[in-house]
Scaffold this active site. Structure first.
Site, PDB file in Angstrom:
ATOM      1  N   HIS A   1       4.325   5.485  11.807  1.00  0.00           N
ATOM      2  CA  HIS A   1       3.919   5.392  10.399  1.00  0.00           C
ATOM      3  C   HIS A   1       2.984   6.573  10.126  1.00  0.00           C
ATOM      4  O   HIS A   1       1.771   6.416  10.004  1.00  0.00           O
ATOM      5  CB  HIS A   1       3.212   4.055  10.166  1.00  0.00           C
ATOM      6  CG  HIS A   1       3.043   3.665   8.728  1.00  0.00           C
ATOM      7  ND1 HIS A   1       3.173   4.556   7.674  1.00  0.00           N
ATOM      8  CD2 HIS A   1       2.722   2.477   8.156  1.00  0.00           C
ATOM      9  CE1 HIS A   1       2.951   3.920   6.530  1.00  0.00           C
ATOM     10  NE2 HIS A   1       2.678   2.663   6.797  1.00  0.00           N
TER      11      HIS A   1
ATOM     12  N   ARG B   1      11.079   3.891   3.839  1.00  0.00           N
ATOM     13  CA  ARG B   1      10.680   2.910   4.865  1.00  0.00           C
ATOM     14  C   ARG B   1      11.931   2.167   5.280  1.00  0.00           C
ATOM     15  O   ARG B   1      12.746   1.780   4.434  1.00  0.00           O
ATOM     16  CB  ARG B   1       9.644   1.933   4.314  1.00  0.00           C
ATOM     17  CG  ARG B   1       9.390   0.786   5.273  1.00  0.00           C
ATOM     18  CD  ARG B   1       8.213  -0.064   4.868  1.00  0.00           C
ATOM     19  NE  ARG B   1       6.954   0.635   5.106  1.00  0.00           N
ATOM     20  CZ  ARG B   1       5.754   0.076   4.956  1.00  0.00           C
ATOM     21  NH1 ARG B   1       5.659  -1.189   4.572  1.00  0.00           N
ATOM     22  NH2 ARG B   1       4.651   0.760   5.194  1.00  0.00           N
TER      23      ARG B   1
ATOM     24  N   ARG C   1       0.806  -1.228   0.000  1.00  0.00           N
ATOM     25  CA  ARG C   1       0.000   0.000   0.000  1.00  0.00           C
ATOM     26  C   ARG C   1       0.837   1.275   0.000  1.00  0.00           C
ATOM     27  O   ARG C   1       0.609   2.176  -0.805  1.00  0.00           O
ATOM     28  CB  ARG C   1      -0.939   0.042   1.225  1.00  0.00           C
ATOM     29  CG  ARG C   1      -2.227  -0.693   1.022  1.00  0.00           C
ATOM     30  CD  ARG C   1      -2.592  -1.395   2.283  1.00  0.00           C
ATOM     31  NE  ARG C   1      -1.599  -2.418   2.543  1.00  0.00           N
ATOM     32  CZ  ARG C   1      -1.655  -3.656   2.044  1.00  0.00           C
ATOM     33  NH1 ARG C   1      -2.671  -4.006   1.321  1.00  0.00           N
ATOM     34  NH2 ARG C   1      -0.711  -4.547   2.284  1.00  0.00           N
TER      35      ARG C   1
HETATM   36  N1   CP Z   1      -0.493  -0.172   5.688  1.00  0.00           N
HETATM   37  C1   CP Z   1       0.758  -0.391   5.196  1.00  0.00           C
HETATM   38  O1   CP Z   1       1.737   0.237   5.611  1.00  0.00           O
HETATM   39  O2   CP Z   1       0.793  -1.365   4.240  1.00  0.00           O
HETATM   40  P1   CP Z   1       2.113  -1.793   3.446  1.00  0.00           P
HETATM   41  O3   CP Z   1       3.055  -2.425   4.457  1.00  0.00           O
HETATM   42  O4   CP Z   1       1.648  -2.756   2.402  1.00  0.00           O
HETATM   43  O5   CP Z   1       2.727  -0.553   2.879  1.00  0.00           O
END
Ligand code: CP
Length: 307
Positions: A132, A104, A54
């Protein structure tokens, strides 16, 4: 003024600045065609040292839908990180090419450290079990667009509250709004960290192991995955991973206007038979993530179509 700022944790922005991003995100959601050239000529770098669906795809689609371009990696081993390059040298180099970066990293604090090495805006896309912030913006846009308000809510957070960085950022941010009651639902081993609870001096909070005891009181139920990647031993993970499995039966007596949210990915914690319930908004939430990230990119780059 958000232009040129980095976003490392939600407290980097005032509530007024958060509100500006949500208002713009909502306008983009309603009138996407107005924004198709907003970031023409601008370049976003995505540096993912940890897997993502996402966050990575929503940032990339956000920039492309704004008319900008994207470079980046989803496996740091394909970059000179594999030769031993430092985080700070990688970021200083990326700054030579891009206008804004998203990072990230599995290590808590890595984006903060990286942001100190550069001038361009850096967005924390998740650092270890810490924060986050763009998931929080996503969650806020979802709630605001469906409840029309971010005040006067009873929010249940269920699952891995210890390692779940989305929970940490959301709780710290929702605590800045009025009349918020928190219900923390978790096994003993995965309770919300003390340092987060200590910040909740003015909020009502309740901790329990039992979701069924509290579900009827909730305006929002925020389910989370048990974070396998943060466990030190597999035995503990296997024992705790299915602590909560939300299904049709368990939401039978919940409020009609409950929002069932989940940052995703899910593993077992929401049965797929909940997906067609009108209260299940987690895929809508994923969509809001793209609009709010479009708004964030525009604000940090100082793009204002009304100027
Ligand atoms: N919600 C979220 O951070 O999903 P991903 O780890 O797929 O980016």
């Amino acid at each position: 003024m958000l232009k040129g700022k980095s976003l490392i944790e939600p407290s980097d922005f005032t509530l007024e600045e958060i509100d500006q991003i949500l208002s713009l995100g909502n306008d983009i959601k309603n009138f996407p065609s107005k924004y198709t050239k907003a970031c023409e000529g601008k370049l976003l770098a995505t540096l993912f040292y940890e897997p993502s669906t996402r966050t990575k795809f929503s940032f990339e689609s956000a920039m492309l839908r704004l008319g900008g371009n994207v470079i980046g990696f989803s496996d740091a081993n394909t970059s000179s990180v594999s030769k031993g390059e430092t985080l700070s040298d990688t970021l200083k180099t990326i700054e030579c090419y891009a206008d804004i970066a998203v990072m990230r990293h599995p290590k808590e604090g890595a984006p903060k450290l990286a942001s100190k090495a550069i001038e361009m805006p850096l967005i924390n896309a998740g650092d270890g079990g810490h924060q986050h912030p763009t998931q929080t913006l996503t969650d806020l846009l979802t709630i605001k667009s469906l409840k029309n308000d971010l005040n006067n809510l009873t929010i249940g957070l269920c699952g891995d509250l210890k390692f779940g960085r989305t929970v940490h950022s959301l709780v710290k941010t929702m605590a800045r709004y009025e009349n918020i009651k928190f219900v923390f639902i978790s096994p003993e081993e995965l309770k919300i960290p003390k340092y987060i609870k200590e910040e909740l001096k003015n909020q009502e909070l309740f901790e329990t192991r039992n979701l069924e005891d509290v579900i009827d009181d909730l305006d929002i139920l925020y389910m989370t995955r048990v974070q396998k990647e943060r466990f030190f031993n597999e035995e503990d993970y296997l024992r705790l991973k299915d602590s909560y499995i939300l299904d049709k039966q368990k939401i039978k007596n919940a409020k009609e206007d409950l929002l069932i949210m989940h940052p995703l990915p899910r593993v077992n914690e929401i049965h797929t038979n909940v997906d067609d319930d009108k209260r299940a908004v987690y895929f809508y939430q994923a969509k809001c993530g793209m609009y709010v990230r479009m708004a964030l990119i525009m604000k940090l780059l100082g793009v204002d179509l009304n100027a």
